[in-house]
Design a protein around this motif. Structure first.
Motif, PDB file in Angstrom:
ATOM      1  N   LYS A 193       1.441  94.526 -10.160  1.00 49.31           N
ATOM      2  CA  LYS A 193       1.794  95.923 -10.433  1.00 49.31           C
ATOM      3  C   LYS A 193       2.065  96.714  -9.154  1.00 49.31           C
ATOM      4  N   GLY A 194       1.747  96.123  -8.012  1.00 51.56           N
ATOM      5  CA  GLY A 194       1.920  96.825  -6.733  1.00 51.56           C
ATOM      6  C   GLY A 194       3.156  96.360  -5.981  1.00 51.56           C
ATOM      7  N   LYS A 195       3.376  96.999  -4.861  1.00 53.84           N
ATOM      8  CA  LYS A 195       4.441  96.602  -3.932  1.00 53.84           C
ATOM      9  C   LYS A 195       3.771  96.440  -2.568  1.00 53.84           C
ATOM     10  N   ASP A 196       3.588  95.182  -2.186  1.00 53.93           N
ATOM     11  CA  ASP A 196       2.706  94.805  -1.085  1.00 53.93           C
ATOM     12  C   ASP A 196       3.417  94.928   0.279  1.00 53.93           C
ATOM     13  N   THR A 197       3.135  96.008   0.993  1.00 49.68           N
ATOM     14  CA  THR A 197       3.789  96.202   2.284  1.00 49.68           C
ATOM     15  C   THR A 197       3.221  95.298   3.375  1.00 49.68           C
ATOM     16  N   LEU A 198       1.984  94.873   3.232  1.00 52.22           N
ATOM     17  CA  LEU A 198       1.388  94.001   4.249  1.00 52.22           C
ATOM     18  C   LEU A 198       2.054  92.631   4.225  1.00 52.22           C
ATOM     19  N   ARG A 199       2.247  92.106   3.024  1.00 50.82           N
ATOM     20  CA  ARG A 199       2.938  90.820   2.917  1.00 50.82           C
ATOM     21  C   ARG A 199       4.381  90.955   3.405  1.00 50.82           C
ATOM     22  N   ALA A 200       5.026  92.063   3.035  1.00 50.87           N
ATOM     23  CA  ALA A 200       6.400  92.293   3.475  1.00 50.87           C
ATOM     24  C   ALA A 200       6.484  92.388   4.994  1.00 50.87           C
ATOM     25  N   ALA A 201       5.502  93.052   5.595  1.00 48.74           N
ATOM     26  CA  ALA A 201       5.495  93.215   7.049  1.00 48.74           C
ATOM     27  C   ALA A 201       5.280  91.881   7.751  1.00 48.74           C
ATOM     28  N   ALA A 202       4.449  91.023   7.149  1.00 49.19           N
ATOM     29  CA  ALA A 202       4.202  89.709   7.754  1.00 49.19           C
ATOM     30  C   ALA A 202       5.491  88.902   7.814  1.00 49.19           C
ATOM     31  N   GLU A 203       6.251  88.931   6.741  1.00 52.14           N
ATOM     32  CA  GLU A 203       7.519  88.201   6.737  1.00 52.14           C
ATOM     33  C   GLU A 203       8.518  88.855   7.688  1.00 52.14           C
ATOM     34  N   LEU A 204       8.524  90.188   7.686  1.00 48.42           N
ATOM     35  CA  LEU A 204       9.437  90.900   8.576  1.00 48.42           C
ATOM     36  C   LEU A 204       9.153  90.565  10.041  1.00 48.42           C
ATOM     37  N   LEU A 205       7.879  90.507  10.387  1.00 49.40           N
ATOM     38  CA  LEU A 205       7.508  90.210  11.764  1.00 49.40           C
ATOM     39  C   LEU A 205       8.039  88.844  12.189  1.00 49.40           C
ATOM     40  N   ASN A 206       7.880  87.858  11.338  1.00 48.18           N
ATOM     41  CA  ASN A 206       8.400  86.524  11.651  1.00 48.18           C
ATOM     42  C   ASN A 206       9.919  86.544  11.795  1.00 48.18           C
ATOM     43  N   ASN A 207      10.581  87.276  10.910  1.00 48.02           N
ATOM     44  CA  ASN A 207      12.049  87.355  10.970  1.00 48.02           C
ATOM     45  C   ASN A 207      12.518  88.020  12.267  1.00 48.02           C
ATOM     46  N   LEU A 208      11.800  89.049  12.691  1.00 50.78           N
ATOM     47  CA  LEU A 208      12.194  89.757  13.910  1.00 50.78           C
ATOM     48  C   LEU A 208      11.977  88.906  15.152  1.00 50.78           C
ATOM     49  N   TYR A 209      10.929  88.094  15.151  1.00 53.76           N
ATOM     50  CA  TYR A 209      10.724  87.200  16.294  1.00 53.76           C
ATOM     51  C   TYR A 209      11.780  86.097  16.324  1.00 53.76           C
ATOM     52  N   ARG A 210      12.259  85.693  15.172  1.00 53.36           N
ATOM     53  CA  ARG A 210      13.378  84.745  15.156  1.00 53.36           C
ATOM     54  C   ARG A 210      14.655  85.407  15.677  1.00 53.36           C
ATOM     55  N   LEU A 211      14.826  86.681  15.349  1.00 55.26           N
ATOM     56  CA  LEU A 211      15.967  87.432  15.878  1.00 55.26           C
ATOM     57  C   LEU A 211      15.913  87.470  17.403  1.00 55.26           C
ATOM     58  N   GLU A 212      14.727  87.732  17.944  1.00 59.69           N
ATOM     59  CA  GLU A 212      14.569  87.761  19.396  1.00 59.69           C
ATOM     60  C   GLU A 212      14.929  86.414  20.012  1.00 59.69           C
ATOM     61  N   GLU A 213      14.467  85.324  19.413  1.00 60.04           N
ATOM     62  CA  GLU A 213      14.766  83.992  19.929  1.00 60.04           C
ATOM     63  C   GLU A 213      16.264  83.734  19.931  1.00 60.04           C
TER      64      GLU A 213
END
Length: 364
Positions: A193-213
């Motif tokens: 029933k929720g929209k989990d920003t912590l889980r979303a942020a965890a995935e976003l963080l990984n994606n952004l570090y791949r962008l940096e690489e």
């Protein structure tokens, strides 16, 4: 007074950006008998102008502010201002510029001349928000027809006793980055029933570090995060997460590429998790770009070691490059000491190297 004595005095009175009132008073006192004109910028910025009747002027810059760090050096001339310290070498920078200004005053009073006028820039708030911006926007350097500007930074982890610089990009373009995600909280037992920003942020963080690489394969850059804030309880889905980081690049093109990539990744996370995202990247400092022609001229007249590669720290000296050709230098302090450290100190005999370099630059 010697350059070392200036450094000791200034080390005792560190002040935060735009509050450098005691520092300003000290600088004015040191220059009071000099044959120069003082221009004031804002409340604490100073430019000491030595007029030799030339059409052109050379600028020499020092930053004058300190850091909110409690000193732990045990030095006999330690900070007398509790919780504030010259932990980045600005006391040494000021000392070198003051000693050089007194040398120029001696030349002038002896009836001798330099090839250009000299302007000594005592700039506030390098650590705070780029006080160089205010010096440049004042228009004083332009009115003085400043055609070259030089600056020195004391720098750890470079060979002690040598002066380093390089043509082109020397320090990075910087920007502070904040990403916020907002969703809907609920008990973890009803997580659907929720929209989990912590889980979303965890995935976003990984994606952004791949962008940096990926971007690093084309040109050196940084996209790093040092702080994350999220949630209220261990058994409640977080409806708000904030990531705080920094972006660094050696060119404006790469900086824009990173910004575009960050916005793209946040949009994809919004779509996947149903959260709302917001991105803020401040302007920061431009990259320090040493003028190639002026750098070559300096190398013909001075002993300069070529810096192997640019560093990813930022410096607001970069703003002076919009006024005229400029070159920035590092004086190597050797290994074992870090900037912004409560035990930061350096071998004060190295300040003589900076004064010697400034004297050569003013006589080119």
């Amino acid at each position: 007074m010697t350059v070392q004595e200036y450094r000791k005095d200034l080390h005792k009175i560190p002040e935060i950006g735009y509050c450098e009132f005691e520092t300003k008073k000290y600088i004015l006192s040191a220059l009071k008998n000099c044959d120069c004109k003082i221009f004031q910028v804002d409340e604490t910025g100073l430019i000491a102008f030595f007029d030799f009747g030339c059409k052109e002027t050379v600028g020499i810059r020092s930053d004058i502010d300190a850091l909110p760090i409690k000193e732990n050096t045990g030095l006999p001339f330690a900070s007398t201002h509790d919780g504030v310290m010259h932990a980045c070498g600005h006391d040494g920078h000021m000392a070198m510029v003051l000693a050089t200004a007194l040398f120029v005053d001696e030349i002038k009073k002896a009836g001798k001349k330099l090839n250009k006028n000299a302007a000594f820039i005592f700039q506030p708030a390098e650590e705070l928000d780029g006080g160089a911006r205010h010096i440049v926007s004042s228009g004083i350097l332009q009115k003085l027809n400043t055609v070259q500007i030089f600056g020195i930074h004391l720098w750890p982890d470079l060979e002690k006793g040598k002066i380093f610089s390089k043509s082109g990009a020397m320090l990075a373009r910087s920007g502070e980055l904040d990403i916020t995600l907002t969703g809907e909280s609920c008990h973890i037992a009803d997580s659907k029933k929720g929209k989990d920003t912590l889980r979303a942020a965890a995935e976003l963080l990984n994606n952004l570090y791949r962008l940096e690489e990926s971007c690093n394969k084309k040109e050196r850059c940084l996209l790093k995060f040092g702080k994350a804030t999220s949630g209220t309880a261990r058994n409640v889905i977080s409806d708000y997460t904030e990531l705080n980081g920094s972006v660094r690049a050696l060119s404006e093109d790469m900086f824009v590429k990173l910004k575009d990539g960050i916005n793209r990744e946040v949009k994809q996370i919004e779509d996947k998790f149903g959260v709302n995202g917001a991105v803020r990247i401040n302007e920061g400092y431009p990259p320090v770009i040493n003028n190639a022609k002026l750098f070559d001229e300096v190398c013909k007249n001075c002993e300069i070691e070529v810096l192997p590669q640019a560093v990813m720290q930022a410096e607001d000296f970069s703003f002076y490059g919009s006024v005229c050709p400029s070159v920035f230098f590092f004086i190597g302090l050797g290994e074992g000491m870090k900037l912004h450290n409560d035990k930061f100190d350096f071998d004060m005999s190295l300040l003589d190297l900076g004064v010697k370099l400034y004297k050569k630059l003013l006589q080119m």
